[in-house]
Write an enzyme that holds these catalytic residues in place. Sequence first.
Site, short mmCIF file in Angstrom:
data_model
loop_
_atom_site.label_atom_id
_atom_site.label_comp_id
_atom_site.label_asym_id
_atom_site.label_seq_id
_atom_site.Cartn_x
_atom_site.Cartn_y
_atom_site.Cartn_z
N ASN A 1 -24.56 -0.64 -39.52
CA ASN A 1 -23.83 -0.29 -38.40
C ASN A 1 -24.96 0.48 -37.51
O ASN A 1 -25.69 1.29 -38.16
CB ASN A 1 -22.65 0.75 -38.53
CG ASN A 1 -22.34 1.58 -37.36
OD1 ASN A 1 -22.44 1.12 -36.21
ND2 ASN A 1 -21.84 2.87 -37.66
N GLY A 2 -25.26 0.06 -36.20
CA GLY A 2 -26.23 0.67 -35.49
C GLY A 2 -27.36 -0.33 -34.92
O GLY A 2 -27.03 -1.68 -34.95
N HIS B 1 -13.64 4.02 4.44
CA HIS B 1 -15.32 3.96 4.26
C HIS B 1 -15.82 2.77 3.62
O HIS B 1 -16.80 2.88 3.08
CB HIS B 1 -16.15 5.35 3.72
CG HIS B 1 -15.70 6.77 4.61
ND1 HIS B 1 -15.86 6.99 5.89
CD2 HIS B 1 -14.91 7.69 3.97
CE1 HIS B 1 -15.66 7.89 6.30
NE2 HIS B 1 -14.62 8.49 5.29
N LYS C 1 -13.85 0.53 -30.36
CA LYS C 1 -13.36 2.02 -30.10
C LYS C 1 -14.41 2.93 -30.10
O LYS C 1 -14.36 3.94 -29.16
CB LYS C 1 -12.08 2.22 -30.82
CG LYS C 1 -11.49 3.64 -30.50
CD LYS C 1 -10.07 3.53 -30.68
CE LYS C 1 -9.35 4.96 -30.27
NZ LYS C 1 -9.14 4.80 -28.85
N GLU D 1 -8.85 5.96 -13.88
CA GLU D 1 -8.48 5.85 -15.47
C GLU D 1 -7.56 4.59 -15.14
O GLU D 1 -7.51 3.93 -16.16
CB GLU D 1 -7.75 7.31 -16.01
CG GLU D 1 -7.06 6.94 -17.20
CD GLU D 1 -7.79 6.28 -18.47
OE1 GLU D 1 -9.16 6.21 -18.31
OE2 GLU D 1 -6.86 6.05 -19.41
N GLU E 1 -9.74 -3.10 -18.76
CA GLU E 1 -9.98 -3.40 -20.11
C GLU E 1 -8.69 -4.12 -20.93
O GLU E 1 -9.21 -4.86 -21.86
CB GLU E 1 -10.53 -2.03 -20.79
CG GLU E 1 -9.28 -1.06 -21.11
CD GLU E 1 -9.78 0.34 -21.67
OE1 GLU E 1 -10.95 0.18 -22.33
OE2 GLU E 1 -9.24 1.33 -21.26
N ARG F 1 -13.67 -0.20 -34.88
CA ARG F 1 -15.10 -0.02 -34.50
C ARG F 1 -15.61 -1.41 -34.33
O ARG F 1 -17.14 -1.49 -33.78
CB ARG F 1 -15.81 0.40 -35.74
CG ARG F 1 -15.45 1.79 -36.17
CD ARG F 1 -16.11 2.32 -37.47
NE ARG F 1 -17.57 2.48 -37.29
CZ ARG F 1 -17.82 3.85 -36.97
NH1 ARG F 1 -16.73 4.73 -37.08
NH2 ARG F 1 -18.95 4.05 -36.65
N LYS G 1 -8.04 1.37 -17.31
CA LYS G 1 -7.10 0.51 -18.19
C LYS G 1 -6.66 -0.67 -17.84
O LYS G 1 -6.56 -1.51 -18.84
CB LYS G 1 -5.80 1.59 -18.11
CG LYS G 1 -6.01 2.72 -18.98
CD LYS G 1 -5.45 2.46 -20.35
CE LYS G 1 -5.95 3.82 -21.26
NZ LYS G 1 -7.40 3.93 -21.34
N CYS H 1 -19.61 -1.17 -35.10
CA CYS H 1 -19.32 -1.91 -36.39
C CYS H 1 -19.05 -0.88 -37.55
O CYS H 1 -19.16 0.39 -37.41
CB CYS H 1 -20.84 -2.49 -37.04
SG CYS H 1 -21.44 -3.65 -36.04
N TRP I 1 -19.32 -5.44 -34.11
CA TRP I 1 -19.40 -5.46 -32.74
C TRP I 1 -20.82 -5.85 -32.29
O TRP I 1 -21.88 -5.41 -32.67
CB TRP I 1 -19.07 -4.27 -32.04
CG TRP I 1 -18.86 -4.32 -30.85
CD1 TRP I 1 -17.64 -4.26 -29.81
CD2 TRP I 1 -20.00 -3.68 -29.61
NE1 TRP I 1 -18.12 -4.45 -28.56
CE2 TRP I 1 -19.61 -3.97 -28.48
CE3 TRP I 1 -21.15 -3.43 -29.97
CZ2 TRP I 1 -20.09 -3.61 -27.35
CZ3 TRP I 1 -21.93 -3.18 -28.78
CH2 TRP I 1 -21.33 -3.37 -27.37
C1 G6P Z 1 -15.02 3.47 -25.61
C2 G6P Z 1 -13.39 3.26 -25.72
C3 G6P Z 1 -12.79 4.29 -24.78
C4 G6P Z 1 -13.35 5.57 -24.93
C5 G6P Z 1 -14.88 5.64 -24.83
C6 G6P Z 1 -15.23 7.07 -25.30
O1 G6P Z 1 -15.10 2.81 -24.45
O2 G6P Z 1 -12.84 2.49 -25.49
O3 G6P Z 1 -11.29 4.20 -24.95
O4 G6P Z 1 -12.75 6.46 -23.88
O5 G6P Z 1 -15.46 4.75 -25.89
O6 G6P Z 1 -15.17 7.36 -26.61
P1 G6P Z 1 -15.13 8.55 -27.31
O7 G6P Z 1 -14.75 8.52 -28.81
O8 G6P Z 1 -16.35 9.44 -26.97
O9 G6P Z 1 -13.93 9.45 -26.55
#
Ligand code: G6P
Length: 608
Positions: A98-99, A503, A603, A480, A487, A27, A484, A2, A74
């Site tokens: 926030n939190g 395996h 994010k 990765e 998500e 956020r 991607k 948030c 969020w």
């Molecule tokens: C969230 C974001 C990702 C990011 C991860 C870690 O899940 O959507 O894109 O890699 O957090 O965030 P940071 O700010 O610690 O890199």
Amino acid sequence: MCGIVGILGQQDVASSLVDALKRLEYRGYDSAGIATVNAGALDRRRAEGKLRNLEEKLKLTPLHGTSGIGHTRWATHGRPVERNAHPHATDRVSVVHNGIIENFRELREELEATGVVFESDTDTEVVAQLLTQTLGHINDPVKAVEAVLPRLRGAFALGMLFAGEDDLLIGARQGAPLAIGYGEGEMYLGSDALALAPFTDQISYLDDGDWVVLTRKGASIFDAANKPVKRAKVHSAAGAYSIDKGNHRHFMMKEIHEQPEVVGRTLAHYLDMRQGEVALPDGCKVDFSQVDRLTIAACGTAFYSGLVAKYWFERFARLNVDIDIASEFRYREAPLTDKGLALFISQSGETADTLAALRYAKAEGLKVLAVVNVPTSTIARESDYQAPTLAGPEIGVASTKAFTCQMTVLACLAIAAGRQRGVLSREDEKRLIGELMAVPALMAQALKQAGAVKKLAHDLSRVKDVLFLGRGTSYPMALEGALKLKELSYIHAEGYAAGELKHGPIALIDEDMPVIVIAPRDNIYEKTISNMHEVAARGGRIILITDQQGIEEADMPDAATIAMQAMPSDFAAIVYAVPIQFLSYYAAVALGTDVDQPRNLAKSVTVE
Ligand code: G6P
């Protein structure tokens, strides 16, 4: 998670609050709201969904008042419906948070037992109700906050506004970031300096446990023991960054295209290009010759950059590397040695699990190095050494340019470690630096593949499951790639080490299953290609990412291909990130999902 903001202004603040929330939407974005004090009375507008819904509501029923707070959410406790959106309010107080208030159930039961009726399912409302009850005994907002804060457990940042108090805004920080902004006869509060950038570049960051009383004349800051404290006023560079999409449809596409530039900028910060050597900048002059084990922890995409770096530190510096997801690392009671160095990687520098892992490592006596994109973040400030990534603000929720800048910094650190530990000769270092310096231009070339990848991504958008395969540093890239795709497009995807396929996952292969093979021509290229043939023999549809010679040597005319430039393989992972990002981007666009703000995500993940 948030984002929170607060303003004591000279004019109506509603539109400024919304502007600040736009910069905080990364956020969280499942609901939003603002509250103001207008002619002494509190009022608020809240809306489910994206910020534009709140904007629509404000057009129909504007909110007046020169002091206010705002929130973009969020959800942690309670579904993302208007009833649970912040600010949470009574007739006396309005709160944004926030939190997580960890003891909210206990507090709620206590309040309900005295007859308080709650209107939401959130943990936050207990703060509003507790403050209201306390104001009944102590008719002084500052004293009421002082009495209530010690009763709250958890990690939080709070903004609080009071009825009848047009010149008062109180903030508190415990485990979640909070910045104060200083204006001309105006004062601000925000989750980060970026939110406040349109209003001021004069910022103070609260320390953990601090709380602050703002009036238009200034800020009085207190620590957890309620002692008045001073926190340095710093100049924030956040205003230098424009937060717009340029000519692109999405922030993610803009950020993908920025990569050659920001990777180049990051390299310039770490390399002495004329000498062809790494020159670690002030703040991160680590002596790796004294380190016997590197322990890496991070989350999400940042974790995958660490996984790539493990290969580099082991190969270039013969340094033992442990790596773990931050949320696992902190609870698995890993034995750590005095000569160990802990390395944390984070774009935001605020990820709760990464921060908790950092604090665990520090408590165990380790020195801490952090690779971060936000230099004023908590993780940066709590580390012994800071290695910045110079990606600039990343707005798209799915990390792109921060990820490739993380790998760039980690490559420089691994080379420096190799030199210090006597593993790399001067010639080796020069060669590796030459390869690294070629990366931005190779990324620029890779960007030209957008059209070709778009077609493949269109086909991909019609399937239900996808496998990504790779070996060596292409294995984390496979992970990765799968993350991607999941998500952004909500297509189920998995990344596998190509050699592990036989395996188990090979059982999944049929003609409906596309398999994306990431195979730069390195020392294990042929082995990867053998694994690819095993897939093809079972009817799997292949998309091969390699260079032209690699395509020819793979000898698979039916495979779809993405042709990369030929390049030395050491840092190919950084360049191969580009087509992987394009694949998920275009699949998401084809499916019409929200590319910059995928569902359920945020994010900056400031809850554990
Ligand atoms: C969230 C974001 C990702 C990011 C991860 C870690 O899940 O959507 O894109 O890699 O957090 O965030 P940071 O700010 O610690 O890199």
